[in-house]
Design a protein around this motif. Structure first.
Motif, short mmCIF file in Angstrom:
data_model
loop_
_atom_site.label_atom_id
_atom_site.label_comp_id
_atom_site.label_asym_id
_atom_site.label_seq_id
_atom_site.Cartn_x
_atom_site.Cartn_y
_atom_site.Cartn_z
N TYR A 178 0.78 -1.05 -0.05
CA TYR A 178 -0.06 0.06 -0.17
C TYR A 178 0.75 1.36 0.02
O TYR A 178 0.47 2.50 -0.52
CB TYR A 178 -0.98 0.07 1.24
CG TYR A 178 -1.90 -1.07 1.19
CD1 TYR A 178 -2.33 -1.40 0.11
CD2 TYR A 178 -2.84 -1.24 2.38
CE1 TYR A 178 -3.45 -2.48 -0.13
CE2 TYR A 178 -3.74 -2.12 2.50
CZ TYR A 178 -3.92 -2.81 1.09
OH TYR A 178 -5.04 -3.79 1.17
N PHE A 179 2.11 1.21 0.52
CA PHE A 179 2.96 2.36 0.46
C PHE A 179 3.13 3.15 -0.76
O PHE A 179 3.03 4.36 -0.75
CB PHE A 179 4.15 1.80 1.21
CG PHE A 179 5.36 3.18 1.13
CD1 PHE A 179 5.25 3.93 2.17
CD2 PHE A 179 6.37 3.30 0.02
CE1 PHE A 179 5.84 5.08 2.34
CE2 PHE A 179 7.04 4.38 0.18
CZ PHE A 179 6.93 5.18 1.15
N GLU A 181 1.04 3.07 -3.30
CA GLU A 181 -0.03 3.63 -3.65
C GLU A 181 -0.56 4.92 -2.82
O GLU A 181 -1.45 5.56 -3.25
CB GLU A 181 -1.18 2.78 -3.34
CG GLU A 181 -1.23 1.21 -3.98
CD GLU A 181 -2.16 0.29 -3.78
OE1 GLU A 181 -3.22 0.79 -2.80
OE2 GLU A 181 -2.14 -1.23 -4.15
N GLU A 182 0.14 5.10 -1.75
CA GLU A 182 -0.21 6.33 -0.98
C GLU A 182 0.62 7.49 -1.42
O GLU A 182 0.31 8.89 -1.19
CB GLU A 182 0.38 6.09 0.34
CG GLU A 182 -0.47 5.03 1.23
CD GLU A 182 -2.03 5.49 1.48
OE1 GLU A 182 -2.19 6.57 1.88
OE2 GLU A 182 -2.74 4.67 1.47
N PHE A 203 5.00 10.16 6.83
CA PHE A 203 4.44 8.77 7.21
C PHE A 203 5.40 8.59 8.56
O PHE A 203 6.60 9.02 8.79
CB PHE A 203 4.98 7.96 6.13
CG PHE A 203 4.02 8.03 4.92
CD1 PHE A 203 2.92 7.44 4.83
CD2 PHE A 203 4.34 9.06 4.13
CE1 PHE A 203 1.99 7.49 3.71
CE2 PHE A 203 3.24 9.07 2.84
CZ PHE A 203 2.60 8.43 2.54
#
Length: 235
Positions: A178-179, A181-182, A203
């Motif tokens: 997911y990283f 995608e962030e 983050f």
């Protein structure tokens, strides 16, 4: 448990040219065997079942040697047609990852941490990105990492800005898919400059210290030291 690993194995080995010719750096022979064999065997011992080799320079040598499996470990390849940088190579290889998270290691270093312990710490903090940090008695020669009492990274300090005992980036990461995608990232980028130094305030990057054996074969002196160390360690 984490079962997949990305190994960054596309290095040119520029600083090893005096002792190594026409061989990708991760294939540098250590006592007659490619360094990458030792790396994959270590990963297998730590529970890794599938390895994605991020390759570029002279990649056919690596593919011909390891094929689709080595010593019971499934091998896949993420081939860089042009160099993508440390970050771009990881992001490109993540397209091959089948699980939610992957371990990332450098193909020219060995940091013998307990990966199960590292992963448990990563999971306990619900982290998207965790770094294994190496404890040193003197960090003045290195860029260093500063963490708080919750092990959240507060600073990636430049080389020479801190002295005495401290922590450096050990080059071993756990990354959740997911990283990527962030945030928006180009296809070619540096993990150190474009992600760590820019996004650590946006983050929670976690850093977990370890004191385990660490080596880097990047320069001729350390390459020779590896030969001697591996003999003493019985590899």
């Amino acid at each position: 448990m984490i079962t997949e690993a990305i190994v960054l194995a596309g290095g040119f080995g520029t600083r090893l040219k005096t002792v190594l010719q026409d061989v990708p750096k991760p294939m540098a022979p250590i006592n007659g065997r490619p360094f990458l064999e030792y790396q994959i065997n270590y990963l297998k011992q730590q529970g890794i079942k599938r390895v994605i080799l991020s390759v570029g320079y002279l990649s056919e040598q690596i593919q011909n040697h390891f094929g689709n499996q080595f010593n019971g470990v499934e091998i896949d390849y993420a081939i860089e047609k042009t160099p993508l940088g440390t970050g771009g190579g990881i992001m490109h290889a993540f397209k091959k990852v089948k699980t939610l998270e992957a371990l990332v290691v450098n193909g020219d270093t060995l940091f013998e941490i307990d990966i199960k312990d590292f992963y448990q710490k990563h999971q306990a903090n619900k982290a998207l990105f965790s770094l294994a940090l190496r404890k040193l008695d003197d960090i003045s020669r290195y860029g260093s990492v500063v963490i708080d009492n919750q092990q959240i990274i507060q600073e990636f300090a430049e080389k020479g800005s801190h002295k005495g005992a401290g922590l450096i980036n050990g080059g071993v990461y756990i990354i959740h898919g997911y990283f990527f995608e962030e945030i928006y990232l180009p296809s070619k980028f540096s993990m150190e400059k474009d992600v760590f130094e820019y996004y650590y305030e946006k983050f929670n990057f976690y850093g977990f210290p370890f004191s385990n054996y660490f080596l880097d074969i990047g320069i001729p002196e350390d390459y020779q030291k590896t030969q001697d160390d591996f003999t003493k360690l019985g590899y």
